[in-house]
Write an enzyme that holds these catalytic residues in place. Sequence first.
Site, short mmCIF file in Angstrom:
data_model
loop_
_atom_site.label_atom_id
_atom_site.label_comp_id
_atom_site.label_asym_id
_atom_site.label_seq_id
_atom_site.Cartn_x
_atom_site.Cartn_y
_atom_site.Cartn_z
N SER B 145 -27.77 2.53 -12.18
CA SER B 145 -28.87 3.32 -11.68
C SER B 145 -28.90 4.50 -12.59
O SER B 145 -29.06 4.39 -13.94
CB SER B 145 -28.44 3.74 -10.30
N ASP B 221 -34.48 -5.05 -5.23
CA ASP B 221 -33.98 -3.42 -5.50
C ASP B 221 -35.02 -2.66 -4.69
O ASP B 221 -36.28 -2.77 -5.09
CB ASP B 221 -33.89 -3.26 -6.72
N HIS B 253 -29.91 -2.47 -4.34
CA HIS B 253 -29.65 -1.38 -5.35
C HIS B 253 -28.03 -0.99 -4.95
O HIS B 253 -27.33 -0.13 -5.65
CB HIS B 253 -30.47 -0.45 -5.41
#
Lengths: 278, 278
Positions: B145, B221, B253
Amino acid sequence: MEIVSQNRAFDGVQTVYRHPSNTCGCEMTFAVFMPPQSEDGPVPVLWYLSGLTCTHENAMVKGGFQEHAAREGLAIVFPDTSPRGDGVADDEAYDLGQGAGFYVNATRDPWRTHYRMYDYVTSELRSLVTENLQVNGAHGITGHSMGGHGALTIALRNAEMFESVSAFAPIANPTQSDWGRKQFSSYLGDDESAWSLHDSTILLEEHGWKGDILIDQGASDQFLELLRPEALAAAMAKRRQPGLVRMQKGYDHSYYFVNTFAGDHVEWHSQRLNGTRH
Amino acid sequence: MEIVSQNRAFDGVQTVYRHPSNTCGCEMTFAVFMPPQSEDGPVPVLWYLSGLTCTHENAMVKGGFQEHAAREGLAIVFPDTSPRGDGVADDEAYDLGQGAGFYVNATRDPWRTHYRMYDYVTSELRSLVTENLQVNGAHGITGHSMGGHGALTIALRNAEMFESVSAFAPIANPTQSDWGRKQFSSYLGDDESAWSLHDSTILLEEHGWKGDILIDQGASDQFLELLRPEALAAAMAKRRQPGLVRMQKGYDHSYYFVNTFAGDHVEWHSQRLNGTRH
């Protein structure tokens, strides 16, 4: 059963469920990992019982079991370690009350209303899992610390329910330890004869186990004097109980220890539950 | 460097260090896993940069990297994601200030005093690791991320420092995302020309990467619109950049996604850092 969260992991599914528990008289939360093989049919189940202060979440997140379970085709169930909630008796100590159910059915006030983790694991949650998930009749059980105690005592008393048992650094002889005597006197009362049903060393000496047993114990565990692995090791040798007690050099009591040997335990159970033992 | 904790894991050692940082002007904490192979000599290093709200701890505990690193013989460094402390500027939002350093050197008040994570990772912490730990000159970098953004931008701007780069669900095009525009305007000011040095899509289009790149992205996600993998995938194709962008069906995610593909990434880096690529 209500779904609290669901995440894809290792081509399987990690789910957290919440449900009203008749046994514990409160809402209970547990986690289940279903491996990819369960899409093709029922799979065996490995029960993982956690230690003091833990919920269903610790081993689910930190134990690293899913990768191995996905490879071996085992479901893994992570129960909570006690009843929970505002109306549930508790204690300020980390090792009594919520987070410290010790896998017994309490018979003393104020605990006896909710603290029925023995029945919860062996009966209510087992039924929920068996009836609602894609699992077959082959069950194994393991756990860490207080959960290792739970796994051993529950298996030894219910040999018809489990095909395999192992433990990580179990509280091995709680009737002779401050991790045990304090809790048993609170939950079960001062009559120590009631305690021996919850001491794996005593149970093993008396009954043995139908299969073999795998115990891993860190040789640098900071709680060795409370865990008393020597009592269980002696009982196993005295009973001529097939199995392994592995003292692992340099390992402590943390999840790094559990994580390191998670693969060995999952494979051990898989060989006995999937019938692939060589 | 002061040792905060140290645990044996997978026959290696997981350590958390704290040290005063000149770059960030505060105490910084980071974690390192040293694999068993480091007892016999220096090993390559994989840097893992974490995402929003994380410290050094999240991936160390939940990522499952140690087992793979022990197998492949890689050290893994887990830096924190920002400066920390009472005297360090912060914001109530989860995505600005402490826990959200975005791997830039801030040039604007109140951030510029402490928020220098770009220099911290590429210079100060790199020197600390290289000089104090049993590592060799082969470095790879990855992250999740915001940390995937950090890994890609840092590698693309410092090709001489890294042999390999990959990312898990990176913030791939932050100049065009609310995960990026908000932070860059706070940390770097409103002149968007300064932002492009911290956008991996732009950097890749302009400079490419000397090797190949591995990107994993969960197709389910929940933050896909903020991550913008399509921008990076287009840039890679347009540039004819060797590499893989893998859209992973069903994955979200979470750390379950990271955990699932951690083994692939560690192996990818090992092949390039240990020279065992086939």
